[in-house]
Design a protein around this motif. Structure first.
Motif, PDB file in Angstrom:
ATOM      1  N   UNK A 168       0.828  -1.205   0.000  1.00  0.00           N
ATOM      2  CA  UNK A 168       0.000   0.000   0.000  1.00  0.00           C
ATOM      3  C   UNK A 168       0.866   1.260   0.000  1.00  0.00           C
ATOM      4  N   UNK A 169       0.241   2.362  -0.381  1.00  0.00           N
ATOM      5  CA  UNK A 169       0.862   3.686  -0.319  1.00  0.00           C
ATOM      6  C   UNK A 169      -0.226   4.646   0.152  1.00  0.00           C
ATOM      7  N   UNK A 170      -0.126   5.109   1.398  1.00  0.00           N
ATOM      8  CA  UNK A 170      -1.188   5.930   1.982  1.00  0.00           C
ATOM      9  C   UNK A 170      -1.270   7.328   1.367  1.00  0.00           C
ATOM     10  N   UNK A 171      -0.306   7.700   0.553  1.00  0.00           N
ATOM     11  CA  UNK A 171      -0.374   8.987  -0.136  1.00  0.00           C
ATOM     12  C   UNK A 171      -1.173   8.893  -1.432  1.00  0.00           C
ATOM     13  N   UNK A 172      -1.522   7.695  -1.839  1.00  0.00           N
ATOM     14  CA  UNK A 172      -2.216   7.504  -3.111  1.00  0.00           C
ATOM     15  C   UNK A 172      -3.688   7.888  -2.996  1.00  0.00           C
ATOM     16  N   UNK A 173      -4.193   8.529  -4.043  1.00  0.00           N
ATOM     17  CA  UNK A 173      -5.631   8.777  -4.151  1.00  0.00           C
ATOM     18  C   UNK A 173      -6.301   7.629  -4.909  1.00  0.00           C
ATOM     19  N   UNK A 174      -5.532   7.020  -5.801  1.00  0.00           N
ATOM     20  CA  UNK A 174      -6.018   5.886  -6.591  1.00  0.00           C
ATOM     21  C   UNK A 174      -4.910   4.842  -6.704  1.00  0.00           C
ATOM     22  N   UNK A 175      -5.331   3.603  -6.974  1.00  0.00           N
ATOM     23  CA  UNK A 175      -4.395   2.535  -7.321  1.00  0.00           C
ATOM     24  C   UNK A 175      -4.775   1.963  -8.681  1.00  0.00           C
ATOM     25  N   UNK A 176      -3.754   1.662  -9.453  1.00  0.00           N
ATOM     26  CA  UNK A 176      -3.976   0.904 -10.688  1.00  0.00           C
ATOM     27  C   UNK A 176      -3.269  -0.439 -10.539  1.00  0.00           C
ATOM     28  N   UNK A 177      -3.992  -1.507 -10.742  1.00  0.00           N
ATOM     29  CA  UNK A 177      -3.424  -2.848 -10.650  1.00  0.00           C
ATOM     30  C   UNK A 177      -3.374  -3.435 -12.057  1.00  0.00           C
ATOM     31  N   UNK A 178      -2.190  -3.799 -12.503  1.00  0.00           N
ATOM     32  CA  UNK A 178      -1.983  -4.290 -13.862  1.00  0.00           C
ATOM     33  C   UNK A 178      -1.502  -5.729 -13.856  1.00  0.00           C
TER      34      UNK A 178
ATOM     35  N   UNK B 274      -3.195  -6.983 -21.999  1.00  0.00           N
ATOM     36  CA  UNK B 274      -3.032  -6.631 -20.579  1.00  0.00           C
ATOM     37  C   UNK B 274      -4.366  -6.372 -19.885  1.00  0.00           C
ATOM     38  N   UNK B 275      -4.389  -6.720 -18.606  1.00  0.00           N
ATOM     39  CA  UNK B 275      -5.572  -6.536 -17.776  1.00  0.00           C
ATOM     40  C   UNK B 275      -5.265  -5.492 -16.717  1.00  0.00           C
ATOM     41  N   UNK B 276      -6.234  -4.603 -16.434  1.00  0.00           N
ATOM     42  CA  UNK B 276      -5.992  -3.513 -15.499  1.00  0.00           C
ATOM     43  C   UNK B 276      -7.243  -3.234 -14.673  1.00  0.00           C
ATOM     44  N   UNK B 277      -7.013  -2.899 -13.370  1.00  0.00           N
ATOM     45  CA  UNK B 277      -8.088  -2.513 -12.462  1.00  0.00           C
ATOM     46  C   UNK B 277      -7.770  -1.145 -11.879  1.00  0.00           C
ATOM     47  N   UNK B 278      -8.819  -0.402 -11.519  1.00  0.00           N
ATOM     48  CA  UNK B 278      -8.636   0.914 -10.912  1.00  0.00           C
ATOM     49  C   UNK B 278      -9.451   0.977  -9.624  1.00  0.00           C
ATOM     50  N   UNK B 279      -8.790   1.407  -8.531  1.00  0.00           N
ATOM     51  CA  UNK B 279      -9.437   1.546  -7.230  1.00  0.00           C
ATOM     52  C   UNK B 279      -9.174   2.943  -6.676  1.00  0.00           C
ATOM     53  N   UNK B 280     -10.176   3.513  -6.032  1.00  0.00           N
ATOM     54  CA  UNK B 280     -10.024   4.781  -5.319  1.00  0.00           C
ATOM     55  C   UNK B 280      -9.757   4.479  -3.849  1.00  0.00           C
ATOM     56  N   UNK B 281      -8.778   5.171  -3.258  1.00  0.00           N
ATOM     57  CA  UNK B 281      -8.422   4.937  -1.856  1.00  0.00           C
ATOM     58  C   UNK B 281      -8.972   6.049  -0.965  1.00  0.00           C
ATOM     59  N   UNK B 282      -9.580   5.632   0.145  1.00  0.00           N
ATOM     60  CA  UNK B 282     -10.048   6.548   1.173  1.00  0.00           C
ATOM     61  C   UNK B 282      -9.475   6.106   2.514  1.00  0.00           C
ATOM     62  N   UNK B 283      -8.998   7.076   3.301  1.00  0.00           N
ATOM     63  CA  UNK B 283      -8.504   6.795   4.641  1.00  0.00           C
ATOM     64  C   UNK B 283      -9.581   7.212   5.640  1.00  0.00           C
TER      65      UNK B 283
END
Length: 264
Positions: A231-241, A248-257
């Motif tokens: 994890x990276x708590x500074x991220x607003x979003x994550x992209x998983x490839x 290629x397959x890719x996912x996008x997630x929004x991070x909330x603390x």
């Protein structure tokens, strides 16, 4: 004075609280299942289904690394065997504009990490378990040295006829305190060892049974397990490839603390 003290304690306790991570799937093909957001991506050769579950903290020597746990299933849609590895998955941290965040170590590189290899984690856990056994052995030897020193000091104090009663009483009190400290240390050493070994044994069992492992999938076969991505708590979003296939397959997630509620 008391209001200032209470304010100081409140600020310290608040600062020590660690916010919980919540991920919201932004992948179009997402549905709710058992309270989790399940995202699906279908490529030419593979189908990948994943959902964020929780967070795992790896207590490595000198550092604590936080991982996101994704319940992940990969299905081979091709007509040939495909090797699947957790390190084939890559997670990238994005800012609020969905641009790549820089690396912690150098701003010339973007922050991205490969999936955690359970086999390497099992090796690390075994090393830590051996280290804990060495620490316990050292503490036993050290406690024995302290024991011998206390016995010698007690005998010397009891047989020293040249000292005054005040000196005798003062030394006796110090020796008694030493015995008490030694007894407490012995209990603490064994309790710490037991707690650490229980934690490491629990982690080892999880990595042996629950995690996403390296495997070769034949056509039509599926593999499901817990995929761990840092994890990276500074991220607003994550992209998983998953970039190793022809499509290629890719996912996008929004991070909330989210701040966790304190238990009374």
């Amino acid at each position: 004075m008391k209001p200032i003290l209470y304010l100081f304690i409140f600020l310290i306790s608040t600062a020590c609280q660690r916010s919980a991570i919540r991920l919201n799937s932004l992948t179009p093909d997402t549905h709710q299942e058992d309270g989790l957001q399940v995202a699906r991506q279908v490529g030419r050769d593979l189908k990948v289904v994943t959902s964020f579950e929780s967070v795992y903290e790896s207590r490595q020597r000198g550092a604590k690394i936080e991982y996101l746990i994704f319940d992940t299933e990969v299905t081979n849609l091709s007509e040939h065997p495909i090797e699947i590895k957790p390190s084939d998955f890559e997670i990238s941290a994005l800012d609020t504009k969905k641009n790549l965040l820089p690396s912690f170590n150098g701003y010339s590189e973007s922050w991205n990490r490969k999936g955690l290899d359970p086999d390497q984690e099992l090796v690390r856990i075994d090393q830590q378990m051996r280290q804990e056994q060495k620490v316990l052995k050292f503490n036993k030897v050290f406690n024995t040295v302290l024991l011998i020193g206390l016995v010698a000091a007690d005998v010397s104090n009891q047989t020293n006829t040249r000292q005054s009663y005040r000196e005798f009483a003062s030394k006796s009190a110090g020796i008694a305190g030493g015995w008490q400290t030694l007894a407490i240390k012995r209990v603490a050493d064994h309790q710490r060892f037991a707690n650490r070994m229980d934690q490491l044994s629990w982690e080892k069992g999880n990595f042996q049974q629950e995690t996403f492992r390296r495997a070769v999938l034949n056509p039509g076969e599926a593999l499901r397990g817990k995929l761990l991505l840092e994890s990276n708590r500074d991220a607003a979003y994550y992209r998983i490839d998953y970039p190793v296939t022809s499509e290629p397959i890719s996912f996008l997630f929004e991070q909330k603390l989210v701040k966790q509620k304190r238990r009374r």
